[in-house]
Design a protein around this motif. Sequence first.
Motif, PDB file in Angstrom:
ATOM      1  N   ASP A 141     -21.429  48.544 -72.138  1.00  0.00           N
ATOM      2  CA  ASP A 141     -21.218  47.105 -71.961  1.00  0.00           C
ATOM      3  C   ASP A 141     -20.794  46.708 -70.545  1.00  0.00           C
ATOM      4  OD1 ASP A 141     -21.879  46.750 -74.574  1.00  0.00           O
ATOM      5  OD2 ASP A 141     -19.807  46.579 -75.286  1.00  0.00           O
ATOM      6  N   ASP A 144     -23.140  44.589 -68.483  1.00  0.00           N
ATOM      7  CA  ASP A 144     -23.251  43.159 -68.762  1.00  0.00           C
ATOM      8  C   ASP A 144     -22.804  42.301 -67.572  1.00  0.00           C
ATOM      9  OD1 ASP A 144     -23.981  44.056 -71.189  1.00  0.00           O
ATOM     10  OD2 ASP A 144     -22.259  43.251 -72.301  1.00  0.00           O
ATOM     11  N   THR A 170     -27.587  43.690 -74.385  1.00  0.00           N
ATOM     12  CA  THR A 170     -27.467  44.277 -73.050  1.00  0.00           C
ATOM     13  C   THR A 170     -28.419  43.647 -72.042  1.00  0.00           C
ATOM     14  OG1 THR A 170     -26.748  46.362 -74.012  1.00  0.00           O
ATOM     15  CG2 THR A 170     -27.531  46.454 -71.762  1.00  0.00           C
TER      16      THR A 170
END
Length: 668
Positions: A141, A144, A170
């Motif tokens: 993550d 991101d 994503t």
Amino acid sequence: MGTRLWILMLVVNQVAAFRRPAEDLPCQVVHEDVDCSSLSLRRVPAHLQMPASVHLLDLSQNLLQNLTAQELLAFSSVRHLNLHANKIQFIQPGLFQNMSRLEVLDLSDNSLDLYATLKTYIGPLSSVRHLDLSGNGLFTDMSDYFLSDAPLLANLSLDGNSITKISKDTFNGSQALTNIDLHNNVIIEIEEGAFESLTGLSELDLSVNSISCITDFNLVQLKTLNLSKNSLTSFQTIDSDLQFELLYLDLRENKILYFPVLPQRNKLMYLDLSRNLLRSVNCSGPLEELENLKASGYLFTDHDKPLCLCVNQRHQDLPRLLYLDLSYNQLKAIPSSFFSSMVSLESLNISNNCLENFSVDAESPLNSLKTLDISYNNLQNLSFGENTLAALEVLHLQGNAFSTLDAGIFSRLPNIRSLHLQENLFSICPPLQGPTYNCIQLSSIPTLSYLYLSENSLMSIPSGAFRGSPLLILDLSGNPDVDLGPSSLSGLETSLAHLSLRGNQLQTLAVDFTLFRKLKTLDLSVNRLTGVSLWSGDSSVESLNLQNNSLVTLAPDTVFALQKTLKILYVGSNPLSCCGNPYLLTLLQQDRLDVPDITAATCWYTRDSESVEISVSAVQQEHCESVDRKVLWISVIVVLALGLTLVSVVSLKLCHSKTHGFKRGIKA
Ligand SMILES: *[C@@H]1O[C@H](CO)[C@@H](O)[C@H](O)[C@H]1NC(C)=O
Ligand SMILES: *[C@@H]1O[C@H](CO)[C@@H](O)[C@H](O)[C@H]1NC(C)=O
Ligand SMILES: *[C@@H]1O[C@H](CO)[C@@H](O)[C@H](O)[C@H]1NC(C)=O
Ligand SMILES: *[C@@H]1O[C@H](CO)[C@@H](O)[C@H](O)[C@H]1NC(C)=O
Ligand SMILES: *[C@@H]1O[C@H](CO)[C@@H](O)[C@H](O)[C@H]1NC(C)=O
Ligand SMILES: *[C@@H]1O[C@H](CO)[C@@H](O)[C@H](O)[C@H]1NC(C)=O
Ligand SMILES: *[C@@H]1O[C@H](CO)[C@@H](O)[C@H](O)[C@H]1NC(C)=O
Ligand SMILES: *[C@@H]1O[C@H](CO)[C@@H](O)[C@H](O)[C@H]1NC(C)=O
Ligand SMILES: *[C@@H]1O[C@H](CO)[C@@H](O)[C@H](O)[C@H]1NC(C)=O
Ligand SMILES: *[C@@H]1O[C@H](CO)[C@@H](O)[C@H](O)[C@H]1NC(C)=O
């Protein structure tokens, strides 16, 4: 005088003018490219005398930590910004927003994981098409914060990070992606929907991760998928009538047990399944086997989907497949019908399995196949039907247990060029032998150029065994005590360029290599040859290996024959004589001759009636002179002794006759 001083000052001024900017600007400017790489910079150099517009700014391999808008103000026109291998841990949010031409942004090998812990988005990457975030220690993550607003991004590298999961959001902000590189992460899970919305995605590299199962492959538009070096136990495509664009599928080095379930309508060209655990080319095993595997936790199914979607073990159609690698698996058998749809297949590798039998028949003739590798199996039997393998050029059969085959099996391959038969138990038929003989026919194969027969325990090479096969390379090494007669190689005089007879325990060799006018490399190493009188006239050999034999001398005519063309000579590990080899030693001292094993090349001479070994390059006149002097001494003594004897005999005779005369005289 005055003018000269003036000119000198002018020159000094010019030099100073030239040097000053160089101190301010350590970077090199060529046209629109500014190279500031590897300068230990901690900040972006200020006061740069910049070209009006900068195309490439290379700041790689420096010590930059913080990227701020102020520092990069002058570079708003940059197209390619290379920040590879710095220590960047902070980027001012919105920094790249004003770089309206920025297309390539390389942030690889920095510390962006530290930035990501701030949980701040870097802001829009409005024009960036290529983004490299590899080697930044990014966890799941974290990407991101970089990808949230990258509408034109096509190429993305996240290689070498620590991502464990690809979530469905994503790539939300980067819908134009065509190439994604996720090589070398620790991905365990890919959420459903993570890639599906990327309609332009064409290349996906997931190699070197920890993915254990793909049960519903559905990326219709993908062309290249690399899943090598994961922990896959199975790969299954969804049941669909859609046309898949997939061309390259790399599943090498996983733990796959059954042949993958591939798209029904596919364009697959390249499939690598090597180094898996395939037991059969069926796409599942018998039911009880599957239950056992599931119970042991080896195979797990996604939700309630049936594990195997291949109905009735129907073999899948792979009409465009060019390359199939099944090497290093556990296949015991492959039914020939498995290949029936593979009409385009050019390269098939099934080496290092457990096959006992392999046959190609008219129903699956593999008539496009150029290379077939079935080496290192347990094959005893091989059958190629009539009109099959019409294009086959290279056949690897090494490392099996073949002893007999249909004698003419190779003669029926109309395009065969290279035969790898080493490490078997073949014997060679005499030419024109009837088919009942327990041997393989290697004569009269007009396309054959490369033939490898090492380590077959060959007993003999019948005369003319290769006649009519225009061999360029012939390897007969590692066949101890093979019987090689003067005409064993006859028929190869105008073609043979490389011959190896290494390790055959040969004591003599009765071949006249003058006849072999194209021969360039001759390997006679590791034998027991005491002499090499192998040339009745000229030699064309450029590389000769005589290492590890029983050679004491090399005859002068051999040296004369060789010296015109020879470029490389191995002579180490022979009991050479230092003093009986003047021609060889002269040859070895020539600069144009390369003797790679010169350190192992020694010879022997006698000193004080003891044998002494020295390097051939250390031989001096005196080593042999000492012998000569002794000989001289002995000769002198002998001559003297003889002379003395003669003198004594003559004088005795004289005395004798005198006595006689005396006697006679007395008589008279
Ligand atoms: C980078 O920024 C951090 C925090 O904003 C600051 O503590 C640090 O001194 C800066 N480093 C440099 C080299 O400017
Ligand atoms: C981007 O450009 C605008 C207008 O030129 C300016 O107001 C803004 O401060 C700039 N942003 C950054 C991060 O440099
Ligand atoms: C994207 O990557 C592919 C393959 O790695 C390459 O051929 C292509 O030129 C790249 N495109 C850009 C915009 O860098
Ligand atoms: C991605 O898009 C979905 C739906 O369009 C939205 O619900 C989600 O919040 C988005 N995620 C991100 C990280 O922007
Ligand atoms: C797949 O990835 C591996 C490891 O990075 C690489 O060696 C291999 O060449 C790739 N396969 C293809 C078909 O590009
Ligand atoms: C593969 O499937 C066929 C047809 O169902 C079956 O006869 C054969 O035994 C299977 N082979 C293996 C090795 O499971
Ligand atoms: C077949 O695969 C093995 C093992 O991967 C490899 O060593 C060999 O070179 C391949 N054969 C051919 C003809 O490429
Ligand atoms: C080898 O294959 C041939 C042809 O498919 C078949 O007739 C023969 O029984 C097989 N032999 C073994 C030992 O499997
Ligand atoms: C080899 O295959 C042939 C033809 O398929 C068959 O007649 C023969 O019995 C097989 N031999 C062995 C040892 O399997
Ligand atoms: C010569 O070859 C034999 C057989 O391979 C080997 O055992 C021996 O070590 C070799 N000798 C030298 C001096 O290389």
